[in-house]
Write a protein that holds these residues in place. Structure first.
Motif, PDB file in Angstrom:
ATOM      1  N   ALA A 270      -0.844  -0.272 -23.239  1.00 54.47           N
ATOM      2  CA  ALA A 270      -1.724  -0.418 -24.334  1.00 54.47           C
ATOM      3  C   ALA A 270      -2.396  -1.805 -24.520  1.00 54.47           C
ATOM      4  O   ALA A 270      -3.602  -2.281 -24.964  1.00 54.47           O
ATOM      5  N   SER A 271      -1.357  -2.830 -24.519  1.00 48.47           N
ATOM      6  CA  SER A 271      -1.634  -4.039 -24.937  1.00 48.47           C
ATOM      7  C   SER A 271      -2.636  -4.716 -23.792  1.00 48.47           C
ATOM      8  O   SER A 271      -3.286  -5.585 -24.227  1.00 48.47           O
ATOM      9  N   GLN A 272      -2.366  -4.187 -22.481  1.00 50.02           N
ATOM     10  CA  GLN A 272      -3.202  -4.550 -21.422  1.00 50.02           C
ATOM     11  C   GLN A 272      -4.698  -4.198 -21.676  1.00 50.02           C
ATOM     12  O   GLN A 272      -5.618  -4.916 -21.121  1.00 50.02           O
ATOM     13  N   GLN A 273      -4.919  -2.882 -22.076  1.00 47.69           N
ATOM     14  CA  GLN A 273      -6.120  -2.499 -22.506  1.00 47.69           C
ATOM     15  C   GLN A 273      -6.867  -3.441 -23.540  1.00 47.69           C
ATOM     16  O   GLN A 273      -8.113  -3.374 -23.393  1.00 47.69           O
ATOM     17  N   PHE A 274      -6.088  -3.973 -24.350  1.00 53.51           N
ATOM     18  CA  PHE A 274      -6.774  -4.500 -25.705  1.00 53.51           C
ATOM     19  C   PHE A 274      -6.777  -6.051 -25.207  1.00 53.51           C
ATOM     20  O   PHE A 274      -7.576  -6.991 -25.922  1.00 53.51           O
ATOM     21  N   SER A 275      -6.139  -6.641 -24.190  1.00 51.54           N
ATOM     22  CA  SER A 275      -6.276  -7.925 -24.061  1.00 51.54           C
ATOM     23  C   SER A 275      -6.299  -8.262 -22.433  1.00 51.54           C
ATOM     24  O   SER A 275      -5.412  -7.915 -21.597  1.00 51.54           O
ATOM     25  N   PRO A 276      -7.339  -8.597 -21.974  1.00 50.92           N
ATOM     26  CA  PRO A 276      -7.664  -8.873 -20.670  1.00 50.92           C
ATOM     27  C   PRO A 276      -6.595  -9.952 -19.935  1.00 50.92           C
ATOM     28  O   PRO A 276      -6.177 -10.102 -18.956  1.00 50.92           O
ATOM     29  N   LEU A 277      -6.192 -10.953 -21.184  1.00 48.76           N
ATOM     30  CA  LEU A 277      -5.098 -12.036 -20.572  1.00 48.76           C
ATOM     31  C   LEU A 277      -4.087 -11.305 -20.002  1.00 48.76           C
ATOM     32  O   LEU A 277      -3.564 -11.896 -19.062  1.00 48.76           O
ATOM     33  N   ILE A 278      -3.354 -10.380 -20.856  1.00 54.26           N
ATOM     34  CA  ILE A 278      -2.112  -9.735 -20.386  1.00 54.26           C
ATOM     35  C   ILE A 278      -2.477  -9.115 -19.199  1.00 54.26           C
ATOM     36  O   ILE A 278      -1.477  -8.837 -18.320  1.00 54.26           O
ATOM     37  N   PHE A 279      -3.555  -8.290 -19.103  1.00 53.26           N
ATOM     38  CA  PHE A 279      -3.885  -7.369 -18.056  1.00 53.26           C
ATOM     39  C   PHE A 279      -3.813  -8.285 -16.633  1.00 53.26           C
ATOM     40  O   PHE A 279      -3.245  -8.005 -15.540  1.00 53.26           O
ATOM     41  N   ARG A 280      -4.468  -9.549 -16.742  1.00 46.16           N
ATOM     42  CA  ARG A 280      -4.654 -10.206 -15.613  1.00 46.16           C
ATOM     43  C   ARG A 280      -3.149 -11.084 -15.349  1.00 46.16           C
ATOM     44  O   ARG A 280      -2.727 -10.968 -14.124  1.00 46.16           O
ATOM     45  N   GLU A 320      20.240  -9.572 -15.219  1.00 42.88           N
ATOM     46  CA  GLU A 320      19.270 -10.931 -15.097  1.00 42.88           C
ATOM     47  C   GLU A 320      17.686 -10.385 -14.742  1.00 42.88           C
ATOM     48  O   GLU A 320      17.209 -11.440 -15.262  1.00 42.88           O
ATOM     49  N   TYR A 321      17.412  -9.791 -13.819  1.00 37.29           N
ATOM     50  CA  TYR A 321      16.054  -9.562 -13.575  1.00 37.29           C
ATOM     51  C   TYR A 321      15.142  -8.929 -14.689  1.00 37.29           C
ATOM     52  O   TYR A 321      14.025  -8.957 -15.137  1.00 37.29           O
ATOM     53  N   MET A 322      15.939  -8.075 -15.518  1.00 37.12           N
ATOM     54  CA  MET A 322      15.526  -7.349 -16.651  1.00 37.12           C
ATOM     55  C   MET A 322      15.203  -8.594 -17.832  1.00 37.12           C
ATOM     56  O   MET A 322      14.143  -8.570 -18.586  1.00 37.12           O
ATOM     57  N   ILE A 323      16.158  -9.354 -17.938  1.00 36.80           N
ATOM     58  CA  ILE A 323      16.009 -10.699 -18.920  1.00 36.80           C
ATOM     59  C   ILE A 323      14.982 -11.539 -18.596  1.00 36.80           C
ATOM     60  O   ILE A 323      14.061 -11.855 -19.190  1.00 36.80           O
ATOM     61  N   ALA A 324      14.815 -11.625 -17.109  1.00 35.65           N
ATOM     62  CA  ALA A 324      13.640 -12.502 -16.596  1.00 35.65           C
ATOM     63  C   ALA A 324      12.073 -11.719 -16.898  1.00 35.65           C
ATOM     64  O   ALA A 324      11.154 -12.293 -17.512  1.00 35.65           O
ATOM     65  N   PHE A 325      12.326 -10.359 -16.771  1.00 34.27           N
ATOM     66  CA  PHE A 325      10.976  -9.653 -16.930  1.00 34.27           C
ATOM     67  C   PHE A 325      10.543  -9.791 -18.629  1.00 34.27           C
ATOM     68  O   PHE A 325       9.303 -10.025 -18.967  1.00 34.27           O
ATOM     69  N   ILE A 326      11.655  -9.525 -19.582  1.00 35.28           N
ATOM     70  CA  ILE A 326      11.460  -9.818 -20.849  1.00 35.28           C
ATOM     71  C   ILE A 326      10.812 -11.059 -21.181  1.00 35.28           C
ATOM     72  O   ILE A 326      10.016 -11.329 -22.096  1.00 35.28           O
ATOM     73  N   ASP A 327      11.468 -12.346 -20.492  1.00 34.12           N
ATOM     74  CA  ASP A 327      10.970 -13.576 -20.825  1.00 34.12           C
ATOM     75  C   ASP A 327       9.698 -13.650 -20.587  1.00 34.12           C
ATOM     76  O   ASP A 327       8.625 -14.371 -21.364  1.00 34.12           O
ATOM     77  N   GLU A 328       9.216 -12.891 -19.558  1.00 40.43           N
ATOM     78  CA  GLU A 328       7.834 -13.190 -19.040  1.00 40.43           C
ATOM     79  C   GLU A 328       6.754 -12.219 -20.291  1.00 40.43           C
ATOM     80  O   GLU A 328       5.661 -13.081 -20.632  1.00 40.43           O
ATOM     81  N   LEU A 329       7.412 -11.306 -20.748  1.00 39.15           N
ATOM     82  CA  LEU A 329       6.480 -10.933 -21.780  1.00 39.15           C
ATOM     83  C   LEU A 329       6.559 -11.801 -22.979  1.00 39.15           C
ATOM     84  O   LEU A 329       5.432 -11.460 -23.781  1.00 39.15           O
ATOM     85  N   ARG A 330       7.590 -12.349 -23.272  1.00 38.05           N
ATOM     86  CA  ARG A 330       7.508 -13.310 -24.279  1.00 38.05           C
ATOM     87  C   ARG A 330       6.436 -14.266 -24.296  1.00 38.05           C
ATOM     88  O   ARG A 330       5.892 -14.743 -25.006  1.00 38.05           O
ATOM     89  N   TYR A 332       3.818 -13.992 -22.653  1.00 40.15           N
ATOM     90  CA  TYR A 332       2.405 -13.263 -23.045  1.00 40.15           C
ATOM     91  C   TYR A 332       2.238 -13.395 -24.578  1.00 40.15           C
ATOM     92  O   TYR A 332       1.205 -13.622 -25.137  1.00 40.15           O
ATOM     93  N   GLN A 333       3.317 -13.065 -25.230  1.00 35.18           N
ATOM     94  CA  GLN A 333       3.279 -13.242 -26.740  1.00 35.18           C
ATOM     95  C   GLN A 333       2.840 -14.389 -27.402  1.00 35.18           C
ATOM     96  O   GLN A 333       1.942 -14.510 -28.145  1.00 35.18           O
ATOM     97  N   GLU A 334       3.432 -15.587 -26.711  1.00 35.05           N
ATOM     98  CA  GLU A 334       3.115 -16.864 -27.161  1.00 35.05           C
ATOM     99  C   GLU A 334       1.722 -17.202 -26.703  1.00 35.05           C
ATOM    100  O   GLU A 334       0.909 -17.783 -27.607  1.00 35.05           O
ATOM    101  N   ARG A 335       1.131 -16.791 -25.602  1.00 40.22           N
ATOM    102  CA  ARG A 335      -0.500 -17.004 -25.319  1.00 40.22           C
ATOM    103  C   ARG A 335      -1.260 -16.192 -25.997  1.00 40.22           C
ATOM    104  O   ARG A 335      -2.164 -16.635 -26.573  1.00 40.22           O
TER     105      ARG A 335
END
Length: 643
Positions: A270-280, A320-330, A332-335
């Motif tokens: 849903a966040s990708q639908q509302f934000s092209p930035l996250i989608f890309r 480890e890789y799920m923490i890395a995945f969540i850090d990536e989502l964070r 997006y939150q900052e951007r």
């Protein structure tokens, strides 16, 4: 009613009548139809002329005020959103700390016995980070938002829940050291963190608006969804660690994993639908992330809930890789936060510019309004002066036209006048059935020999004023007067069937009765007598002459009517056989056979005396009004000719 060409038209306007002159020409202007020829009308016109230009000005002012209020509202809303996003930064740090502490506790619960370090010592460092985040958030709220109530308002559930943090930590540690504990029991202890985070997320969702007049509303929704996605991923990781640590999920834990994992991906999509930035950025990240395939495979294993032996190493890798995945989502939150703040700043600048422009327009309108009023006042006064001249000239033209029309009506019928004004030819017209009236004064030669010319004129004027006053009450047309002769016709120029015989007969009786009271102005001792003759038949009528056109009648009917009058007797009404027939058809008239009369040019004819009308006639009070026998009164047409 009398024909439009009768002399009685002049008597309808009394001498000295000028009340209608001011209304001959009236200039009605504006939507209120103000008469600018009056003083009150000119004032109303001036007010109207001044008010009309201010209608669009008021519309402009109203539009400007609406824009100004909208700009102020947008500015406030943008400032509110900026404050809300800034608030999420402080709360987000606490939220991340609670999420990290929850994951670390889960790691120690499901593989703590295989670790070389003391679980209490290692978890204490994370507990310290969480405590620091609580203190920092509290300090930030104290300086910026007064208190935690900025988020939670009057709700104290979160503070009460947070006060149990130390006790819950101790409970989890003690539970972890038990050898006979149930894993679901440990999971339920960890759910304390879920409740704390849910309270924070619920209040943030309430504070951050879903819709806004700013350009940042789509990113605001994406921002909320990405925060919720991170929280749900963080919870699902706990159950993933449970799966790798114990080899299989219980039914309760499996249902919880499916729920939170599905919600996490739903919020992310849903966040990708509302934000092209996250989608890309998310698409690029998943292409380059080295654990993308492992995430998909691991997710499939957990969904299948295949029974495996406890894999502590796999749990560590998964963590480890799920923490890395969540850090990536964070990130997006900052951007998104930066994008929202930039959009809010643009909205604030735009609102400020609109406010400045609106205030400038209002000041300009206030400054030029007196100038507009002055210009309109001067222009209106000039127009009013010019229109007053036009009204005066128009009044004079109207008055002269009315005089001309009234004088024309003395000579011609109204239909003929209308045709001549329209430059149409007026051909002679045949009328199949009319009744003609002739009368003259008995002994007029003798009266004239005893009177001066002026006395004769005043005498005839008084007499014909009486006649004219009578004929206006009947459907007749006055043809002409020649000396003492008076000629009237009915049935033309407007046809009326056979009623013309009754109209002329009743008029004749009325005139005979009225003359019994008539006195000659300069010879009051003499009784005036007339002879009347009537005949009915066909005739031809038309306009004769061009210099002084007259409406004349031609035909044998007119000649016979003249002979009826010349062979009549004083104060009697002599009628022909044809008139007698028509009166008999109408009924109500008493006639007396006179006998055979020798008529010049016609030979012997049966003629009759008209005696009276059954039931009598309506008494005409006009004879009793002063002025009809006033010898000093001037004829009405004198007033038409007067300046």
């Amino acid at each position: 009613m009398g024909g439009p060409g009768s002399d009685s038209d002049c008597s309808l306007a009394k001498p000295g009548f000028t009340s209608g002159d001011s209304s001959l020409v009236s200039v009605n202007t504006g939507c209120l139809h103000v008469n600018s020829s009056t003083k009150k009308g000119r004032r109303l016109q001036l007010c109207q002329m001044i008010s009309l230009p201010f209608i669009p000005i008021l519309a402009l002012v109203a539009q400007t005020l609406i824009i100004l209020l909208g700009a102020i509202s947008s500015q406030r809303e943008a400032a509110t959103i900026e404050n809300q996003v800034d608030l999420t930064v402080e709360v987000g740090r606490l939220l991340s700390a609670l999420q990290q502490e929850r994951l670390e506790i889960a790691m120690h619960i499901f593989q703590g016995k295989d670790r070389q370090t003391n679980p209490r010592l290692e978890l204490s460092s994370y507990f310290g980070k969480t405590d620091d985040a609580i203190r920092n958030t509290t300090a930030a709220f104290t300086s910026k938002y007064d208190s935690w109530n900025s988020i939670f308002g009057s709700k104290v559930n979160f503070m009460d829940h947070l006060s149990l943090l130390s006790m819950k930590r101790l409970s989890v540690l003690e539970l972890n050291e038990k050898t006979d504990r149930e894993d679901d029991e440990a999971i339920k202890e960890i759910e304390w963190y879920n409740i704390a985070n849910d309270l924070i997320l619920d209040q943030l969702s309430t504070r951050i608006r879903d819709t806004s007049s700013t350009h940042a509303w789509r990113n605001l929704i994406a921002y909320k969804y990405i925060i919720k996605s991170i929280e749900n991923f963080s919870i699902s990781i706990v159950y993933g660690l449970y799966y790798f640590g114990r080899g299989r999920l219980t039914a309760y834990s499996y249902a919880r994993f499916v729920r939170f994992d599905s919600l996490a991906y739903d919020y992310l999509n849903a966040s990708q639908q509302f934000s092209p930035l996250i989608f890309r950025d998310y698409a690029n990240f998943m292409k380059t992330f080295q654990h993308t395939q492992n995430m998909s495979i691991t997710r499939g294993h957990i969904y299948n809930n295949v029974n495996i032996s406890g894999n502590k190493e796999g749990a560590g890798i998964y963590y480890e890789y799920m923490i890395a995945f969540i850090d990536e989502l964070r990130t997006y939150q900052e951007r998104l936060r930066d994008v929202i703040l930039l959009a809010v700043q643009e909205d604030l600048q735009d609102a400020t510019q609109k406010q400045t422009l609106s205030v400038g327009i209002l000041i300009l309108v206030i400054m030029i309004s007196p100038v507009i009023v002055s210009l309109i006042t001067n222009a209106t006064q000039t127009i009013q002066a010019f229109s007053q001249v036009l009204v005066e000239k128009g009044t004079e033209i109207k008055r002269e036209r009315r005089r001309c029309d009234r004088l024309l009506s003395q000579m011609l019928p109204a239909p003929v006048i209308k045709a001549l004004k329209e430059r149409r030819k007026v051909p002679a017209e045949t009328f199949d059935s009319v009744t003609v009236y002739f009368s003259d004064i008995v002994g007029f030669t003798n009266i004239s020999s005893k009177s001066t010319p002026l006395e004769i004129i005043n005498f005839l004027n008084s007499l014909y004023k009486l006649f004219d006053a009578k004929i206006v009450t009947y459907d007749v047309y006055k043809v002409e007067t020649i000396g003492d002769a008076y000629m009237v016709v009915s049935g033309l120029p407007h046809r009326n069937g056979i009623r013309h015989a009754g109209e002329i007969a009743t008029l004749s009786i009325d005139l005979v009765q009225s003359l019994k009271k008539f006195k000659i102005p300069h010879m009051p001792g003499e009784q005036l007598q007339i002879r009347i003759g009537l005949n009915s038949g066909s005739c031809v009528a038309g306009v004769v002459g061009t210099k002084m056109p007259r409406y004349c009648l031609f035909g044998d009917t007119i000649n016979v009517a003249s002979r009826m009058e010349s062979n009549s007797e004083p104060m009697k009404i002599h009628i022909s056989q044809t008139t007698k027939w028509l009166l008999d058809k109408l009924g109500g008239y008493m006639c007396e056979y006179r006998g055979t009369t020798e008529v010049k040019g016609k030979g012997p004819m049966d003629t009759f005396w008209l005696i009276e009308k059954e039931g009598g006639i309506r008494k005409n009070l006009e004879i009793e009004l002063p002025g009809y026998m006033d010898a000093d009164e001037e004829p009405d047409y004198f007033y038409d000719l007067a300046d």
